[in-house]
Scaffold this motif. Structure first.
Motif, mmCIF file in Angstrom:
data_model
loop_
_atom_site.group_PDB
_atom_site.id
_atom_site.type_symbol
_atom_site.label_atom_id
_atom_site.label_comp_id
_atom_site.label_asym_id
_atom_site.label_seq_id
_atom_site.Cartn_x
_atom_site.Cartn_y
_atom_site.Cartn_z
ATOM 1 N N GLU A 11 0.858 -1.181 0.000
ATOM 2 C CA GLU A 11 0.000 0.000 0.000
ATOM 3 C C GLU A 11 0.897 1.233 0.000
ATOM 4 O OE1 GLU A 11 -4.037 1.038 2.238
ATOM 5 O OE2 GLU A 11 -2.296 1.323 3.539
ATOM 6 N N ILE A 12 0.687 2.123 -0.977
ATOM 7 C CA ILE A 12 1.516 3.313 -1.150
ATOM 8 C C ILE A 12 0.766 4.540 -0.643
ATOM 9 C CG2 ILE A 12 2.792 4.735 -2.795
ATOM 10 C CD1 ILE A 12 3.856 1.912 -2.562
ATOM 11 N N SER A 13 1.422 5.333 0.193
ATOM 12 C CA SER A 13 0.855 6.608 0.624
ATOM 13 C C SER A 13 1.318 7.700 -0.329
ATOM 14 C CB SER A 13 1.314 6.943 2.049
ATOM 15 O OG SER A 13 0.802 6.009 2.975
ATOM 16 N N VAL A 14 0.386 8.504 -0.823
ATOM 17 C CA VAL A 14 0.701 9.558 -1.798
ATOM 18 C C VAL A 14 0.625 10.911 -1.092
ATOM 19 C CG1 VAL A 14 0.122 10.595 -4.017
ATOM 20 C CG2 VAL A 14 -0.304 8.159 -3.630
ATOM 21 N N PRO A 15 1.751 11.621 -0.948
ATOM 22 C CA PRO A 15 1.740 12.902 -0.243
ATOM 23 C C PRO A 15 1.616 14.090 -1.193
ATOM 24 C CG PRO A 15 3.994 12.216 -0.563
ATOM 25 C CD PRO A 15 3.122 11.160 -1.230
ATOM 26 N N ALA A 16 1.138 15.207 -0.661
ATOM 27 C CA ALA A 16 1.212 16.472 -1.395
ATOM 28 C C ALA A 16 2.655 16.960 -1.336
ATOM 29 C CB ALA A 16 0.281 17.499 -0.767
ATOM 30 N N PHE A 146 -7.148 22.855 3.492
ATOM 31 C CA PHE A 146 -5.760 23.319 3.404
ATOM 32 C C PHE A 146 -4.841 22.168 3.777
ATOM 33 C CE2 PHE A 146 -1.838 24.934 5.217
ATOM 34 C CZ PHE A 146 -1.427 25.829 4.246
ATOM 35 N N VAL A 147 -3.838 21.943 2.941
ATOM 36 C CA VAL A 147 -2.874 20.878 3.217
ATOM 37 C C VAL A 147 -1.465 21.450 3.227
ATOM 38 C CG1 VAL A 147 -4.283 19.031 2.244
ATOM 39 C CG2 VAL A 147 -2.716 20.287 0.755
ATOM 40 N N LYS A 148 -0.616 20.825 3.987
ATOM 41 C CA LYS A 148 0.802 21.150 4.006
ATOM 42 C C LYS A 148 1.545 20.188 3.087
ATOM 43 C CE LYS A 148 0.672 22.681 8.845
ATOM 44 N NZ LYS A 148 1.232 22.453 10.205
ATOM 45 N N ALA A 149 2.750 20.575 2.727
ATOM 46 C CA ALA A 149 3.587 19.641 1.984
ATOM 47 C C ALA A 149 3.795 18.408 2.857
ATOM 48 C CB ALA A 149 4.927 20.290 1.633
ATOM 49 N N GLU A 150 3.750 17.248 2.235
ATOM 50 C CA GLU A 150 3.904 15.938 2.881
ATOM 51 C C GLU A 150 2.620 15.430 3.521
ATOM 52 O OE1 GLU A 150 7.248 15.854 5.501
ATOM 53 O OE2 GLU A 150 8.676 16.431 3.935
ATOM 54 N N THR A 151 1.515 16.204 3.438
ATOM 55 C CA THR A 151 0.223 15.679 3.888
ATOM 56 C C THR A 151 -0.194 14.530 2.974
ATOM 57 O OG1 THR A 151 -0.503 17.819 4.763
ATOM 58 C CG2 THR A 151 -2.217 16.216 4.244
ATOM 59 N N ILE A 152 -0.577 13.401 3.540
ATOM 60 C CA ILE A 152 -1.008 12.260 2.742
ATOM 61 C C ILE A 152 -2.410 12.527 2.205
ATOM 62 C CG2 ILE A 152 -1.431 9.779 2.696
ATOM 63 C CD1 ILE A 152 1.490 10.596 3.143
ATOM 64 N N VAL A 153 -2.564 12.447 0.865
ATOM 65 C CA VAL A 153 -3.862 12.722 0.248
ATOM 66 C C VAL A 153 -4.595 11.441 -0.133
ATOM 67 C CG1 VAL A 153 -3.050 14.949 -0.598
ATOM 68 C CG2 VAL A 153 -2.908 12.954 -2.088
ATOM 69 N N ALA A 154 -3.850 10.360 -0.342
ATOM 70 C CA ALA A 154 -4.487 9.109 -0.760
ATOM 71 C C ALA A 154 -3.574 7.932 -0.435
ATOM 72 C CB ALA A 154 -4.789 9.131 -2.256
#
Length: 212
Positions: A11-16, A146-154
């Motif tokens: 399972e891969i976490s995709v970050p902003a 609002f998201v920060k860099a490295e916030t996981i989106v999916a």
């Protein structure tokens, strides 16, 4: 014989990669996505304008560097010609100042070039893309958030490789060896047989990787 389950290999976490307000979310749980599928857009217009501003700043810095180079080159010729005729048309102090201006202008152009590359990267990263083909297993953000860099989106399941997990009684486990071929079926394809090879055995569970 044993009952088991089929699982994604990982399972891969995709970050902003940039911070900002989410303009659009283009996926939901269960969606199949491919490499580079756009999942989320984060203030794309703001980052586009940032890239344009950085490009304009680079153009200005390069024009100033070209002007400084021309001025220094022309005055250097005048300085050298004066020395040949034993005349000080341009002093050493003036030459040092123009040389410093030339180097400063080059440095400013170099900095502006780096700023443009960073702005282009941010503009590109304002669209969060899937890193691989897979199945969406978790949607963790919403439009307007609002998201920060490295916030996981999916979170994405990598289904290009599947694992078969099953348990067997301890007595039968002794008959299993690493690399052994096994066959299995699934309810969604009655009557069809698939093959796998054992790659890991724990004291309680066995894992197989399907062939093909």
């Amino acid at each position: 014989e044993a009952a088991g389950s089929i699982e994604a290999s990982e399972e891969i976490s995709v970050p902003a990669a940039v911070a900002g307000i989410i303009d659009a979310v283009t996926f939901k749980e269960g969606d199949r996505v491919g490499p580079d599928t756009v999942l989320v857009e984060i203030e794309v217009e703001k980052y586009r304008l940032g890239e344009e501003r950085a490009k304009a700043e680079l153009d200005r810095a390069e024009a100033q560097a070209a002007l400084s180079e021309t001025l220094y080159t022309n005055r250097l010729k005048l300085h050298e010609e004066g020395k040949k005729q034993s005349k000080e048309w341009v002093t050493e102090e003036q030459m040092a100042t123009w040389r410093a201006d030339q180097l400063k202008a080059k440095a400013e152009a170099g900095r502006a070039r780096v700023d443009l590359e960073l702005a282009r990267r941010d503009h590109r990263n304002a669209r969060v893309r899937s890193p691989l083909a897979g199945l969406i297993n978790g949607k963790l953000v919403s439009k307007g958030e609002f998201v920060k860099a490295e916030t996981i989106v999916a979170r994405i399941l990598n289904v290009s490789t599947l694992h078969v997990r099953f348990s067997v009684p301890e007595l039968e486990a002794s008959r299993l060896v690493h690399g052994q071929e096994v066959s299995f079926g699934v309810r969604s394809a009655p009557g069809k047989t698939f093959r796998a090879r054992l790659f890991y055995m724990s004291s309680a569970e066995v894992y197989g990787a399907p062939d093909g």
